[in-house]
Design a protein around this motif. Structure first.
Motif, mmCIF file in Angstrom:
data_model
loop_
_atom_site.group_PDB
_atom_site.id
_atom_site.type_symbol
_atom_site.label_atom_id
_atom_site.label_comp_id
_atom_site.label_asym_id
_atom_site.label_seq_id
_atom_site.Cartn_x
_atom_site.Cartn_y
_atom_site.Cartn_z
ATOM 1 N N PHE A 1 19.869 -19.334 2.053
ATOM 2 C CA PHE A 1 21.059 -18.988 1.714
ATOM 3 C C PHE A 1 21.564 -17.686 1.491
ATOM 4 N N ILE A 2 20.377 -16.692 1.498
ATOM 5 C CA ILE A 2 20.829 -15.343 1.166
ATOM 6 C C ILE A 2 21.097 -14.798 2.751
ATOM 7 N N GLY A 3 20.409 -14.970 3.659
ATOM 8 C CA GLY A 3 20.364 -14.381 4.883
ATOM 9 C C GLY A 3 19.512 -13.229 5.179
ATOM 10 N N LEU A 4 20.252 -12.364 5.944
ATOM 11 C CA LEU A 4 19.274 -10.958 6.589
ATOM 12 C C LEU A 4 19.466 -9.709 5.705
ATOM 13 N N ASN A 5 18.696 -8.941 5.590
ATOM 14 C CA ASN A 5 19.090 -7.645 5.086
ATOM 15 C C ASN A 5 18.729 -6.633 6.252
ATOM 16 N N THR A 6 19.587 -5.949 6.758
ATOM 17 C CA THR A 6 19.404 -5.005 7.787
ATOM 18 C C THR A 6 19.538 -3.565 7.223
ATOM 19 N N ASP A 7 19.873 -3.456 5.924
ATOM 20 C CA ASP A 7 19.880 -1.954 5.321
ATOM 21 C C ASP A 7 18.576 -1.102 5.524
ATOM 22 N N ASN A 8 18.803 0.085 5.555
ATOM 23 C CA ASN A 8 17.452 0.984 5.606
ATOM 24 C C ASN A 8 17.721 1.882 4.478
ATOM 25 N N ALA A 9 16.364 2.215 3.734
ATOM 26 C CA ALA A 9 16.320 3.085 2.820
ATOM 27 C C ALA A 9 16.307 4.557 3.458
ATOM 28 N N LYS B 1 -2.981 6.967 0.414
ATOM 29 C CA LYS B 1 -3.989 8.156 0.366
ATOM 30 C C LYS B 1 -4.526 8.033 -1.003
ATOM 31 N N ASN B 2 -3.888 7.538 -1.892
ATOM 32 C CA ASN B 2 -4.219 7.659 -3.320
ATOM 33 C C ASN B 2 -5.485 6.906 -3.483
ATOM 34 N N ARG B 3 -6.681 7.248 -4.295
ATOM 35 C CA ARG B 3 -7.871 6.784 -4.315
ATOM 36 C C ARG B 3 -7.807 5.626 -5.203
ATOM 37 N N VAL B 4 -7.172 5.583 -6.133
ATOM 38 C CA VAL B 4 -7.075 4.439 -6.999
ATOM 39 C C VAL B 4 -6.295 3.376 -6.355
ATOM 40 N N GLN C 1 7.515 -8.034 6.895
ATOM 41 C CA GLN C 1 8.292 -8.661 8.195
ATOM 42 C C GLN C 1 8.870 -7.364 8.936
ATOM 43 N N ARG C 2 8.876 -6.265 8.391
ATOM 44 C CA ARG C 2 9.545 -5.250 8.906
ATOM 45 C C ARG C 2 8.360 -4.318 9.706
ATOM 46 N N HIS C 3 7.597 -5.200 10.594
ATOM 47 C CA HIS C 3 6.250 -4.746 11.061
ATOM 48 C C HIS C 3 6.215 -3.715 12.126
ATOM 49 N N SER C 4 7.214 -3.651 12.780
ATOM 50 C CA SER C 4 7.303 -2.714 13.951
ATOM 51 C C SER C 4 7.040 -1.261 13.075
ATOM 52 N N ASP C 5 8.115 -1.020 12.127
ATOM 53 C CA ASP C 5 8.073 0.275 11.604
ATOM 54 C C ASP C 5 6.569 0.490 10.933
ATOM 55 N N HIS C 6 5.992 -0.460 10.149
ATOM 56 C CA HIS C 6 4.572 -0.369 9.609
ATOM 57 C C HIS C 6 3.570 0.062 10.860
ATOM 58 N N HIS C 7 3.692 -0.407 11.887
ATOM 59 C CA HIS C 7 2.523 0.062 12.980
ATOM 60 C C HIS C 7 3.110 1.706 13.420
ATOM 61 N N TYR C 8 4.426 1.766 13.327
ATOM 62 C CA TYR C 8 4.788 3.282 13.508
ATOM 63 C C TYR C 8 4.481 4.290 12.659
ATOM 64 N N LYS C 9 4.406 3.928 11.452
ATOM 65 C CA LYS C 9 4.205 4.801 10.146
ATOM 66 C C LYS C 9 3.318 3.893 9.135
ATOM 67 N N PRO C 10 1.975 3.745 9.325
ATOM 68 C CA PRO C 10 1.100 2.944 8.827
ATOM 69 C C PRO C 10 1.331 3.142 7.209
ATOM 70 N N ARG D 1 3.701 4.440 5.422
ATOM 71 C CA ARG D 1 5.021 4.419 4.667
ATOM 72 C C ARG D 1 5.122 3.280 3.588
ATOM 73 N N ARG D 2 5.377 3.539 2.507
ATOM 74 C CA ARG D 2 5.411 2.733 1.588
ATOM 75 C C ARG D 2 6.571 1.666 1.783
ATOM 76 N N PHE D 3 6.186 0.323 1.254
ATOM 77 C CA PHE D 3 7.105 -0.796 1.890
ATOM 78 C C PHE D 3 8.537 -0.548 1.259
ATOM 79 N N PRO D 4 9.154 0.110 0.440
ATOM 80 C CA PRO D 4 10.545 -0.042 0.173
ATOM 81 C C PRO D 4 11.125 0.928 1.341
#
Length: 379
Positions: A56-64, A135-138, A301-310, A312-315
């Motif tokens: 019902f909601i569809g896709l979100n292709t916006d980038n932060a 990088k944060n130890r906690v 699910q934005r998995h390609s970018d995760h492999h590019y910048k491991p 990088r925080r999820f938002p």
């Protein structure tokens, strides 16, 4: 009385959809009191509800904006930071509850902990994945604790030292081979990922001149954390408590490996000779821009970018277009369900893999079976 500025309110409202998964905690408590058919609401609410929302909601292709500061991500970070104590309380609170009350039958207890395993796998392991990359130890410790609560601590070593380095090659146990059904993939990965993670840590210690059983080997920490979880389950619920704890852990790991299965299914990096492969590119991960399931899975699910910048925080993970990276036809919840039916999954995905090969590697016509490190993708 302090008030939030309009800017902070805006950031909070943007982060809130990613906290929808927190509703699974009170739902689990509610269904544990009701029993009977109410227990199916736990898996249905994570798989079914978010699949319907995707439709019902569809896709979100916006980038932060990549210039966003760490301080501006406070609410997003908080979501992942507070999950462990909630999951910990849920698992062990339920172990005590079902072993000290009699209103649930044996089969109802199993169904309840199946649902809890879906939560600890879909949400808990996914959040641990986010935390282990920071990088944060906690945060890294919270990631370890979440993995200990599903008896899968070695996933950290396997993921950071093996998967990210060897993804889409025969050296990565977690990359699903073309035509490999999930029911073959799952036992293979359970075995090979443990071996590969131990081997990676052993090799790191050897480079420092240390033996495999040196206390700096994180497997010592993994054993202590997991042993502590099992002991607590026994103290709260006896052997029945241990059994229920292990059952939810198995369900959680099954959920994780279902996701691993679809993320790189059939994708390969070009073998350059002498055991070397091309660099990881966006083309080597399946992506999905479905809005609701990205809320549930904090943009996994934005998995390609995760492999590019491991780290990088999820938002901040970026969306890729179909021209840049392969796209799944549905979000992860639907795709993982289809993975449980291999003929259906192959019917959906194999034509897409073949199209991917024609698009990115048109010069390669002789594709050998992608099963063993001695049989890499030919040039």
């Amino acid at each position: 009385m302090t008030t939030l500025s309009p800017t902070k309110v805006s950031r909070l409202s943007s982060a809130l959809p990613f906290a929808l998964s927190f509703g699974l905690i009170p739902l689990a408590i509610f269904v544990s009191q009701q029993g009977h058919w109410w227990l199916v609401l736990l898996p249905l609410s994570s798989w079914g509800l978010f699949s319907l929302l995707d439709a019902f909601i569809g896709l979100n292709t916006d980038n932060a904006d990549l210039e966003t500061s760490e301080g501006d991500l406070y609410w997003y970070r908080l979501i992942t930071l507070i999950w462990f104590p909630l999951q910990f309380a849920l698992i062990f609170g339920m172990i005590w509850h079902v072993t000290h009350t009699t209103h649930l039958s044996g089969s109802e207890k199993i169904w309840l902990f199946f649902g809890i395993g879906v939560i600890s796998g879909t949400i808990g392991i996914n959040y641990s994945h986010e935390l282990m990359h920071q990088k944060n130890r906690v945060e890294r410790w919270l990631g370890d604790l979440l993995l200990a609560s599903v008896l899968y601590c070695h996933f950290r070593s396997e993921h950071l030292l093996v998967h990210h380095r060897y993804v889409a090659t025969p050296k990565d146990p977690v990359t699903a081979r073309y035509n490999e059904g999930f029911h073959r993939f799952f036992p293979r990965v359970l075995r090979q990922s443990l071996v590969s993670s131990w081997g990676a840590e052993k090799a790191m210690l050897a480079r420092k001149g240390l033996g495999a059983f040196h206390l700096s080997n994180p497997f010592a920490r993994y054993a202590a954390l997991q042993g502590g979880m099992l002991l607590l389950a026994f103290l709260l619920g006896g052997w029945a408590g241990v059994g229920l704890f292990c059952f939810q852990a198995f369900v959680a790991v099954w959920q994780l490996e279902l996701v691993n299965y679809i993320e790189h299914y059939g994708l390969t990096r070009e073998h350059l000779g002498d055991g070397k492969y091309e660099h990881v590119k966006p083309r080597h991960s399946w992506n999905a821009a479905h809005r609701a399931s990205n809320w549930l899975l904090i943009n996994l699910q934005r998995h390609s970018d995760h492999h590019y910048k491991p780290d990088r925080r999820f938002p901040m993970l970026q969306n890729y277009t179909e021209a840049e990276a392969p796209q799944l036809p549905y979000g992860y919840p639907v795709m993982t369900l289809t993975a449980m039916i291999p003929p259906l999954f192959r019917r959906i995905m194999n034509p897409r893999v073949r199209q991917w090969r024609k698009l990115y590697y048109p010069e390669i016509t002789d594709w050998l079976p992608y099963k063993h490190a001695t049989n890499p993708m030919p040039r």
